[in-house]
Enzyme design. Structure first.
Site, PDB file in Angstrom:
ATOM      1  N   GLU A 188       0.823  -1.219   0.000  1.00  0.00           N
ATOM      2  CA  GLU A 188       0.000   0.000   0.000  1.00  0.00           C
ATOM      3  C   GLU A 188       0.854   1.265   0.000  1.00  0.00           C
ATOM      4  OE1 GLU A 188      -2.882  -0.198   3.132  1.00  0.00           O
ATOM      5  OE2 GLU A 188      -4.096  -1.614   2.018  1.00  0.00           O
ATOM      6  N   GLU A 257      -6.382  -7.940  -0.535  1.00  0.00           N
ATOM      7  CA  GLU A 257      -6.928  -7.893   0.825  1.00  0.00           C
ATOM      8  C   GLU A 257      -8.424  -7.668   0.782  1.00  0.00           C
ATOM      9  OE1 GLU A 257      -4.952  -5.231   3.529  1.00  0.00           O
ATOM     10  OE2 GLU A 257      -2.968  -5.838   2.819  1.00  0.00           O
TER      11      GLU A 257
HETATM   12  C1  GAL Z   1      -4.328  -2.615   5.042  1.00  0.00           C
HETATM   13  C2  GAL Z   1      -2.925  -3.169   5.257  1.00  0.00           C
HETATM   14  C3  GAL Z   1      -2.981  -4.433   6.081  1.00  0.00           C
HETATM   15  C4  GAL Z   1      -3.828  -4.219   7.294  1.00  0.00           C
HETATM   16  C5  GAL Z   1      -5.203  -3.768   6.867  1.00  0.00           C
HETATM   17  C6  GAL Z   1      -6.152  -3.507   8.000  1.00  0.00           C
HETATM   18  O1  GAL Z   1      -4.291  -1.306   4.655  1.00  0.00           O
HETATM   19  O2  GAL Z   1      -2.305  -3.440   4.034  1.00  0.00           O
HETATM   20  O3  GAL Z   1      -1.683  -4.827   6.427  1.00  0.00           O
HETATM   21  O4  GAL Z   1      -3.219  -3.265   8.077  1.00  0.00           O
HETATM   22  O5  GAL Z   1      -5.094  -2.571   6.188  1.00  0.00           O
HETATM   23  O6  GAL Z   1      -6.342  -4.618   8.756  1.00  0.00           O
END
Ligand code: GAL
Length: 890
Positions: A188, A257
């Site tokens: 990110e 994610e």
């Molecule tokens: C994303 C990040 C993850 C985790 C998630 C929230 O932005 O890439 O590592 O922090 O948010 O759980």
């Protein structure tokens, strides 16, 4: 165990040579590439479902079961970050043991026939301490993190290369017959890139080139990186990712994610994401051309030790994931996802055969995407035949409120609000995201019996919850509010916290001495004022002691401190204890964030004016004496000057407690209830189970009914209002012996150890509700009777499936009604229509079994209890350990 890097390298080379001869290959070696549609695995496009599991958030003993449960849930890939700071706790010293044995984890994934997606980062965010960066990285002269900065790039490249080399040496890449199909560099970065100006842009290019240069031989991705160089696939992170566009048209659409839940902070609510909405998001993603989707997290686990990030993230990282923190299925989420995955897999032949779907508008907020080989072959405006070729369709109703009745290909379909129907043959519905057929499991956390019944307990110690406490005998020792180590040192001025602690402990003591004159005392008395401590800015906790007494505490992230103080005449010892509660894991310039105190620090209200403490003489000491002596370790525990704990000694601040306990019988996961304590840390047999803190969540903000419909955000369906965010702490079974387990607690603010209990976690109640109009079981689609992947089998009766946890069986059916039952789990009631034999039919099918299934049909229930009405079966069952049932002959 720490090992020297060069030794590790030599060792791994030796092992690599040995293993290249004998190492088991998990797959026939295969290549991985991609085109604009999907990953191409061994020459074939694939639709892939991936499960996020972070290896250090579980124990190696838990890994096989977690991977197996993910596989059973229908995933193809396991995803994990690589956590730099646990692998390299000191520069050049490596740790790949125990929970950090990433090679073992990767091999377990491979041996279970799943692929592995390794997100090396090495910045990972992840609610993990310092976003995965080792704290020593800050000390490298001239370093600036995550930008075009030579010292940083050198360190980052060294670590990433070491991981890639390790994986290669261990034969873990796909082309070596290993499970690794994809890698991630950075994480990110697009969110923070603009803070670094041109240097940020240069860094992205460098990171991509560096990664590619390592010769890993599988595709690399970056997430949330719109300007990712062409050699890299930019991927999506979020609650929804349909409609996402990668960094060029020749790249596939990946979702790295899928936030199927969220994390919590001390004093926060517990987020919950409904399975129906998450399934909707996933179905929409594949509907609109997505081809790789990873659940963040499929299993969240636990931030053991001091690994949680922050500030203020709790020890549990349950994340409302389909497998809960303890490794148990979180139902109905797990089951609903399993059905969803089966539905998507049925579509895979059509999805991979087609470059882009045919879009059909079905209504104002309704749409279909059709993946048909015919359309693919003959062009977009051609007609297609659902009978002859591969064809799959997704019908979506994105209306948040209304059910929609749509006509698709001459047939009528009813689509609940905010739902997607999956039609693997473009005709029959295999799955709808809003119709949950999977069972619900209600978890029970029950204290096990007291462990030292032979010990006489004085009347005054017989506290209310006596029957559930872990032990009636505790030992105690005070943590000195004083200097105890030779390592303390005295300097003028306030030092930055992490520069001193190097994060080896949460705690940094600051000692100074203040002289208070008679004049000051009379000045305060006459003017009815108090002196006060003022600190310009502080994180995360500061505790103020005067002459050994805790007089005040402030909690916050870079907040101003103004604490009234009470001094005696003469010399007063002023002690400030600065504490971190998880280092920052998100944002730009992490190396500059630091901890402790910033700005001016002074005493106000003295007769002669303010006393500036910023340049005073301060004596510093890192950590606690108990930490230094490791009195939580089995071997070292006796070093503490423990004495028996008596009731008048509690609650007490800055105190260590210890006791011994037996492990609960059976296989249920174990949880420690620390709800009677304040704030501190706990260890079992020397294993650090994490920080604890009994901070209560706000009273409001938890809706009574969580409506799955509409766009989800992390605060939408929170639970646990008005209750402490966390009271149960996971003790992995593998950390326990049968008896005499050492529990050590360090308590800061005062609590009652006599009320600490050890609990066994199990699913005692399971419920399900399936109607006649539900879809036939998904496995029937691939049944030998079905033709060409189309459902042409005669028996398409829906089924209800019930299942207890491993080594548990259904001991009784507490409720069953086939007809028109009302309500939900634990609140079912009979409707107007009810088959009288409901209970006996279900009991006969299920009682005494670990799992059972019942067909939802009139025949099974001895005829139609009410004609022209859609019937539903609702069941509530009780699960018990199979050993109990055996002994009581039920
Ligand atoms: C994303 C990040 C993850 C985790 C998630 C929230 O932005 O890439 O590592 O922090 O948010 O759980």
């Amino acid at each position: 165990m720490f090992v020297n890097r060069s030794l590790l390298h030599c060792l791994s080379l030796v092992l690599a040579v040995r293993f290249s001869v004998v190492a088991a290959r998990f797959f026939e070696p295969f290549n991985v590439s991609y085109d604009h549609r999907a990953l191409i695995i061994d020459g074939h496009r694939r639709m892939l479902i991936s499960a996020g599991i972070h290896y250090p958030r579980a124990t190696p003993e838990m890994w096989p079961d977690l991977i197996a449960k993910s596989k059973e849930g229908g995933v193809d890939v396991i995803e994990t970050y690589v956590f730099w700071n646990v692998h390299e706790p000191a520069r050049g010293q490596y740790n790949f043991e125990g929970r950090y044995d990433i090679v073992k984890f990767a091999k377990l994934v491979g041996s279970s026939g799943l692929y592995l997606f390794l997100r090396i980062g090495p910045y990972v965010c992840a609610e993990w301490n310092f976003g995965g960066f080792p704290v020593w990285l800050r000390d490298i002269p001239g370093i600036e993190f995550r930008t075009d900065n030579a010292p940083f790039k050198e360190e980052m490249q060294r670590f990433v290369k070491m991981i890639v080399d390790l994986m290669r040496e261990e034969m873990l890449f796909s082309w070596q017959g290993g499970p690794i199909i994809m890698l991630q560099i950075e994480n990110e970065y697009g969110n923070v890139e603009s803070s670094f100006g041109k240097k940020g842009k240069d860094y992205v290019k460098w990171a991509a080139g560096m990664a590619l240069g390592l010769g890993a031989g599988v595709p690399w991705v970056m997430c949330r990186q719109d300007d990712a160089p062409d050699v890299i696939v930019n991927t999506c992170n979020g609650f929804y990712c349909d409609g996402f566009g990668p960094n060029s048209n020749d790249k596939p659409i990946f979702w790295t994610e899928d936030w199927n839940g969220w994390y919590s902070s001390w004093g926060g609510r517990i987020p919950h994401r409904p399975a129906e909405d998450n399934a909707f998001a996933v179905a929409r993603f594949f509907q609109r051309g997505g081809s790789f989707q990873n659940y963040y997290m499929f299993f969240g686990g636990t931030n053991f030790g001091r690994t949680s990030g922050g500030p203020f993230y709790i020890t549990s990282y349950d994340y409302d994931a389909p497998i809960d923190e303890y490794g148990m299925l979180n139902q109905p989420k797990w089951g609903h996802f399993k059905d969803l995955h089966a539905g998507i897999k049925l579509c895979e032949p059509a999805l991979v055969a087609v470059d882009s779907p045919l879009y059909i508008k079905l209504g104002p907020k309704q749409e279909a995407h059709v993946y048909s080989e015919d359309v693919q072959a003959r062009g977009f405006n051609s007609s297609y035949s659902v009978n002859e070729s591969k064809c799959a369709a997704f019908l979506a109703n994105i209306d948040e409120n209304e059910t929609a009745v749509v006509t698709f290909h001459g047939q009528v379909y009813t689509l609940p609000p905010w739902s997607v129907s999956i039609l693997p043959d473009c005709r029959n519905t295999a799955f709808n995201t809003a119709k949950v057929g999977a069972q619900t499991s209600i978890k029970t956390v029950e204290p096990v019996l007291p462990l030292f019944p032979h010990i006489h307990v004085p009347q005054q110690l017989q506290i209310q919850k006596e029957s559930s406490c872990i032990s009636r005998t505790w030992m105690t020792v005070k943590e000195p509010i004083d200097l105890w180590s030779e390592n303390n040192f005295t300097v003028h001025g306030i030092l930055e916290h992490l520069n001193v602690t190097k994060d080896h402990s949460d705690y940094l003591w600051h000692f100074t001495r203040i002289y208070v004159s008679d004049d000051d005392i009379s000045f305060w008395e006459n003017n009815k004022v108090n002196p006060a401590l003022m600190i310009g800015s502080m994180r995360d906790v500061v505790r103020v002691f005067i002459n050994g007494q805790l007089t005040g505490s402030v909690v916050g992230h870079w907040v101003k401190v103004l604490e009234p103080l009470q001094f005696f005449q003469g010399y007063n010892d002023l002690v400030l204890l600065s504490q971190t509660v998880g280092l920052q894991n998100y944002g730009a310039f992490l190396e500059k964030d630091g901890a402790g105190f910033k700005g001016q620090i002074k005493l106000t209200g003295f007769k002669s004016g303010d006393i500036d403490l910023s340049e005073s003489l301060w004596t510093y000491q890192v950590g606690l004496l108990g930490e230094y002596l490791k009195i939580y370790d089995i071997d070292q525990s006796e070093k503490g000057m423990w004495t028996d704990l008596t009731i008048d000694a509690i609650p007490s601040t800055f105190t260590w407690y210890k006791t011994y306990f037996d492990a609960p019988n059976g296989v249920n996961p174990v949880a420690l209830d620390l709800g009677s304590m304040g704030k501190g840390q706990a260890w079992v047999n020397g294993n650090h189970i994490g920080r604890y803190w009994t901070r209560v969540a706000p009273k409001d903000g938890c809706p009574e009914i969580c409506d799955y419909r509409g766009v989800y955000h992390s605060g939408k369906c929170s639970k646990n209002c008005g209750k402490p965010t966390q009271i149960w702490y996971h003790i992995p079974r593998s950390w326990l012996k049968a008896s005499n387990n050492l529990l050590v607690i360090f308590e800061e603010t005062g609590g009652n150890p006599f009320e600490i209990s050890i609990n066994s976690r199990s699913t005692q109640t399971i419920c399900a509700q399936v109607s006649e109009s539900h879809y036939p079981p998904l496995w029937k689609w691939s049944h030998p009777d079905s033709v060409g992947g189309k459902i042409s089998i005669n028996d398409t009766t829906p089924e209800m499936h019930l299942q207890c946890d491993d080594e548990h069986v259904i001991s009784s059916i507490d409720y069953a009604s086939y007809g028109t039952p009302q309500g939900s789990c634990q609140k079912f009631s009979q409707g107007n229509c009810h088959a009288p034999n409901s209970l006996s039919v279900v009991s006969k099918a299920c009682q005494g079994r670990g799992r059972c299934s019942i067909k939802i049909s009139n025949t099974v229930f001895g005829g139609d209890p009410c004609r022209h009405v859609v019937k539903t079966l609702a069941v509530e069952a009780r699960c018990m350990p199979s050993s109990y049932i055996g002994s009581s002959q039920i």
